[in-house]
Design a protein around this motif. Structure first.
Motif, PDB file in Angstrom:
ATOM      1  N   ASP A 183       0.810  -1.212   0.000  1.00  0.00           N
ATOM      2  CA  ASP A 183       0.000   0.000   0.000  1.00  0.00           C
ATOM      3  C   ASP A 183       0.851   1.274   0.000  1.00  0.00           C
ATOM      4  N   PHE A 184       2.128   1.151   0.341  1.00  0.00           N
ATOM      5  CA  PHE A 184       3.003   2.312   0.473  1.00  0.00           C
ATOM      6  C   PHE A 184       3.856   2.508  -0.784  1.00  0.00           C
ATOM      7  N   GLU A 185       4.208   3.757  -1.011  1.00  0.00           N
ATOM      8  CA  GLU A 185       5.147   4.098  -2.086  1.00  0.00           C
ATOM      9  C   GLU A 185       6.177   5.078  -1.537  1.00  0.00           C
ATOM     10  N   LEU A 186       7.451   4.782  -1.785  1.00  0.00           N
ATOM     11  CA  LEU A 186       8.535   5.637  -1.306  1.00  0.00           C
ATOM     12  C   LEU A 186       9.247   6.270  -2.492  1.00  0.00           C
ATOM     13  N   ARG A 187       9.437   7.573  -2.420  1.00  0.00           N
ATOM     14  CA  ARG A 187      10.263   8.281  -3.393  1.00  0.00           C
ATOM     15  C   ARG A 187      11.483   8.843  -2.689  1.00  0.00           C
ATOM     16  N   VAL A 188      12.633   8.587  -3.275  1.00  0.00           N
ATOM     17  CA  VAL A 188      13.901   9.086  -2.751  1.00  0.00           C
ATOM     18  C   VAL A 188      14.466  10.061  -3.778  1.00  0.00           C
ATOM     19  N   ASP A 189      14.612  11.303  -3.376  1.00  0.00           N
ATOM     20  CA  ASP A 189      15.045  12.359  -4.306  1.00  0.00           C
ATOM     21  C   ASP A 189      14.177  12.371  -5.562  1.00  0.00           C
ATOM     22  N   GLY A 190      12.886  12.097  -5.378  1.00  0.00           N
ATOM     23  CA  GLY A 190      11.929  12.166  -6.467  1.00  0.00           C
ATOM     24  C   GLY A 190      11.726  10.884  -7.244  1.00  0.00           C
ATOM     25  N   GLU A 191      12.536   9.859  -7.024  1.00  0.00           N
ATOM     26  CA  GLU A 191      12.433   8.606  -7.768  1.00  0.00           C
ATOM     27  C   GLU A 191      11.853   7.508  -6.879  1.00  0.00           C
ATOM     28  N   VAL A 192      10.970   6.692  -7.470  1.00  0.00           N
ATOM     29  CA  VAL A 192      10.361   5.602  -6.715  1.00  0.00           C
ATOM     30  C   VAL A 192      11.421   4.558  -6.378  1.00  0.00           C
ATOM     31  N   ARG A 193      11.460   4.166  -5.104  1.00  0.00           N
ATOM     32  CA  ARG A 193      12.420   3.166  -4.638  1.00  0.00           C
ATOM     33  C   ARG A 193      11.679   2.068  -3.874  1.00  0.00           C
ATOM     34  N   PRO A 194      12.202   0.839  -3.921  1.00  0.00           N
ATOM     35  CA  PRO A 194      11.493  -0.267  -3.262  1.00  0.00           C
ATOM     36  C   PRO A 194      11.638  -0.232  -1.745  1.00  0.00           C
ATOM     37  N   LEU A 195      10.562  -0.590  -1.071  1.00  0.00           N
ATOM     38  CA  LEU A 195      10.577  -0.819   0.373  1.00  0.00           C
ATOM     39  C   LEU A 195      10.734  -2.313   0.608  1.00  0.00           C
ATOM     40  N   SER A 196      11.518  -2.695   1.598  1.00  0.00           N
ATOM     41  CA  SER A 196      11.832  -4.112   1.768  1.00  0.00           C
ATOM     42  C   SER A 196      11.060  -4.795   2.884  1.00  0.00           C
ATOM     43  N   ASP A 197      10.491  -4.032   3.808  1.00  0.00           N
ATOM     44  CA  ASP A 197       9.877  -4.685   4.958  1.00  0.00           C
ATOM     45  C   ASP A 197       8.920  -3.733   5.641  1.00  0.00           C
ATOM     46  N   LEU A 198       7.957  -4.300   6.365  1.00  0.00           N
ATOM     47  CA  LEU A 198       7.035  -3.516   7.175  1.00  0.00           C
ATOM     48  C   LEU A 198       6.753  -4.275   8.459  1.00  0.00           C
ATOM     49  N   THR A 199       6.911  -3.604   9.566  1.00  0.00           N
ATOM     50  CA  THR A 199       6.512  -4.151  10.858  1.00  0.00           C
ATOM     51  C   THR A 199       5.572  -3.144  11.511  1.00  0.00           C
ATOM     52  N   ARG A 200       4.962  -3.572  12.610  1.00  0.00           N
ATOM     53  CA  ARG A 200       4.037  -2.687  13.288  1.00  0.00           C
ATOM     54  C   ARG A 200       4.682  -2.177  14.565  1.00  0.00           C
ATOM     55  N   HIS A 221      24.285   5.181  -3.658  1.00  0.00           N
ATOM     56  CA  HIS A 221      23.703   6.260  -2.870  1.00  0.00           C
ATOM     57  C   HIS A 221      24.410   6.460  -1.527  1.00  0.00           C
ATOM     58  N   ARG A 222      25.438   5.678  -1.256  1.00  0.00           N
ATOM     59  CA  ARG A 222      26.236   5.898  -0.039  1.00  0.00           C
ATOM     60  C   ARG A 222      27.308   6.939  -0.364  1.00  0.00           C
ATOM     61  N   ASP A 223      26.869   8.195  -0.378  1.00  0.00           N
ATOM     62  CA  ASP A 223      27.704   9.269  -0.904  1.00  0.00           C
ATOM     63  C   ASP A 223      27.985  10.372   0.101  1.00  0.00           C
ATOM     64  N   GLY A 224      27.631  10.155   1.373  1.00  0.00           N
ATOM     65  CA  GLY A 224      27.899  11.179   2.382  1.00  0.00           C
ATOM     66  C   GLY A 224      26.982  12.388   2.281  1.00  0.00           C
ATOM     67  N   ARG A 225      25.813  12.254   1.664  1.00  0.00           N
ATOM     68  CA  ARG A 225      24.901  13.385   1.507  1.00  0.00           C
ATOM     69  C   ARG A 225      23.553  13.084   2.157  1.00  0.00           C
ATOM     70  N   MET A 226      22.772  14.150   2.337  1.00  0.00           N
ATOM     71  CA  MET A 226      21.393  14.002   2.761  1.00  0.00           C
ATOM     72  C   MET A 226      20.527  13.733   1.541  1.00  0.00           C
ATOM     73  N   HIS A 227      19.539  12.838   1.709  1.00  0.00           N
ATOM     74  CA  HIS A 227      18.627  12.503   0.618  1.00  0.00           C
ATOM     75  C   HIS A 227      17.191  12.720   1.084  1.00  0.00           C
ATOM     76  N   ASN A 228      16.371  13.227   0.193  1.00  0.00           N
ATOM     77  CA  ASN A 228      14.970  13.508   0.515  1.00  0.00           C
ATOM     78  C   ASN A 228      14.133  12.236   0.445  1.00  0.00           C
ATOM     79  N   LEU A 229      13.224  12.082   1.398  1.00  0.00           N
ATOM     80  CA  LEU A 229      12.293  10.956   1.427  1.00  0.00           C
ATOM     81  C   LEU A 229      10.867  11.479   1.359  1.00  0.00           C
ATOM     82  N   ASP A 230      10.039  10.785   0.589  1.00  0.00           N
ATOM     83  CA  ASP A 230       8.615  11.114   0.514  1.00  0.00           C
ATOM     84  C   ASP A 230       7.834   9.804   0.520  1.00  0.00           C
ATOM     85  N   LEU A 231       7.179   9.515   1.632  1.00  0.00           N
ATOM     86  CA  LEU A 231       6.407   8.284   1.783  1.00  0.00           C
ATOM     87  C   LEU A 231       4.927   8.599   1.658  1.00  0.00           C
TER      88      LEU A 231
END
Length: 359
Positions: free
Chosen positions: A108-125, A322-332
């Motif tokens: 049900d969720f969609e994650l965008r990282v720096d504007g691009e859709v990226r996969p989510l690997s897990d969900l817990t409660r 993406h392990r580049d020492g920078r901050m990345h934007n997240l939009d869930l």
């Protein structure tokens, strides 16, 4: 006729002696072999298993450095690199009426990282454990409704703490300090709050946030800061607010603010503090509450406790580039429904690999 006892000849005696010696040597050899195979097992009992080899926790200090087992001894000179890029994303989802939505699935969720859709690997409660630090303002800027603030904080610990959770308390002062290390003992937490004296001195709020986030960083589970303060900063060594936000995001901390002491109307200084607290909580996926009465103050703590009990915790693993020492934007977002609102962290810090960073 009676039996006649024969005297043993020297030859017979020597033969018997040699036989005894052979039997003795055989017995000693058998015992030696048995001893080398391990401890003697008592009849009907299973020998205890050897201690398990320690497993490196990538969330703790020294992640990437593990140990070698020599028998049951630990050799710290052996290094096995174990790393994790996991970015935890606690998320609160509510409908238009503000009611928590608790039946969503990973798809049900969609994650965008720096504007691009990226996969989510897990969900817990929300059964995921919580490591919480309350930052309680004991500076001279807070005096109104002081005793009620302490009682509301005490009730908060009673409501939010479960058997697998732990909490710590920082005292915000001129030199902010850890007043109570992490514990699951609610009585000790209550006593620490109750024993705080008359507030006085400066407000090193930024220092307390940085120190508390770094303190929680080694521990697994959700890392949460609850700030009980007017938000006015006066004496911190670290005075750059953007630097504080980056540290909180890098240490994967979610921040809630109960902004007290603003009962008499806001001035310019208080308004600036309010904006900073809203930005801090918004960037980390928390929330800010500004109670105008003691009843609202108690309600604010209730809402934080409820929020923590209803969260989703999603996992995102950034790709190596993406392990580049920078901050990345997240939009869930929730892609399966358009009638809900999601509150989650707005960014993450991607440290460079150890070799590239020169560690």
């Amino acid at each position: 006729m009676g039996r006649v006892a024969r005297a043993k000849s020297p030859q017979n005696r020597n033969g018997a002696g040699r036989l005894s010696l052979v039997l003795l040597l055989f017995l000693c050899t058998a015992l030696s072999v048995h001893g080398q195979s391990g401890r003697r097992q008592e009849p009907g009992k299973t020998p205890p298993p050897k201690p398990a080899r320690p497993i490196a926790d990538p969330n703790r200090p020294g992640a990437g450095v593990s140990v070698k087992s020599t028998g049951d001894e630990i050799d710290p000179n052996d290094v096995v690199h174990i790393t994790s890029n996991l970015v935890p994303i606690p998320a609160s989802v509510v409908d238009k009426r503000g009611t928590a939505v608790v039946n969503l699935k990973l798809d049900d969720f969609e994650l965008r990282v720096d504007g691009e859709v990226r996969p989510l690997s897990d969900l817990t409660r929300a059964e995921t454990s919580v490591r919480l630090a309350m930052l309680f303002d004991n500076s001279g800027s807070l005096d109104a409704a002081r005793e009620f603030e302490k009682q509301a904080a005490i009730r908060f610990f009673r409501k939010v703490m479960r058997k697998n959770d732990e909490a710590a308390i920082y005292s915000i002062e001129t030199d902010s300090r850890l007043a109570q290390p992490l514990t699951n003992d609610v009585v000790r937490l209550e006593q620490t709050i109750a024993n705080f004296g008359k507030p006085e001195g400066g407000t090193s709020l930024f220092d307390a946030i940085i120190d508390a986030a770094a303190y929680l960083r080694p521990y697994a589970g959700r890392r949460v800061l609850v700030i009980v303060s007017d938000g006015i900063e006066t004496t911190s060594r670290h005075s750059d607010f953007d630097f504080v936000v980056q540290h909180a995001l890098a240490d994967d901390c979610q921040i809630y603010v109960v902004q007290t002491g603003l009962y008499e109307g806001a001035n310019v200084r208080a308004l600036a503090a309010e904006r900073r607290m809203e930005q801090l909580s918004g960037q980390t996926g928390g929330a800010v509450y500004i109670p105008k009465s003691t009843d609202q103050l108690d309600l604010a703590f209730d809402q934080i406790a409820a929020d923590l009990s209803q969260q989703y915790i999603l996992s995102y693993y950034p790709s190596p580039e993406h392990r580049d020492g920078r901050m990345h934007n997240l939009d869930l977002q929730v892609k399966s429904r358009n009638d809900v609102r999601v509150r989650s962290r707005k960014g993450y810090y991607a440290p460079k690999p150890a070799a590239a960073a020169g560690w």
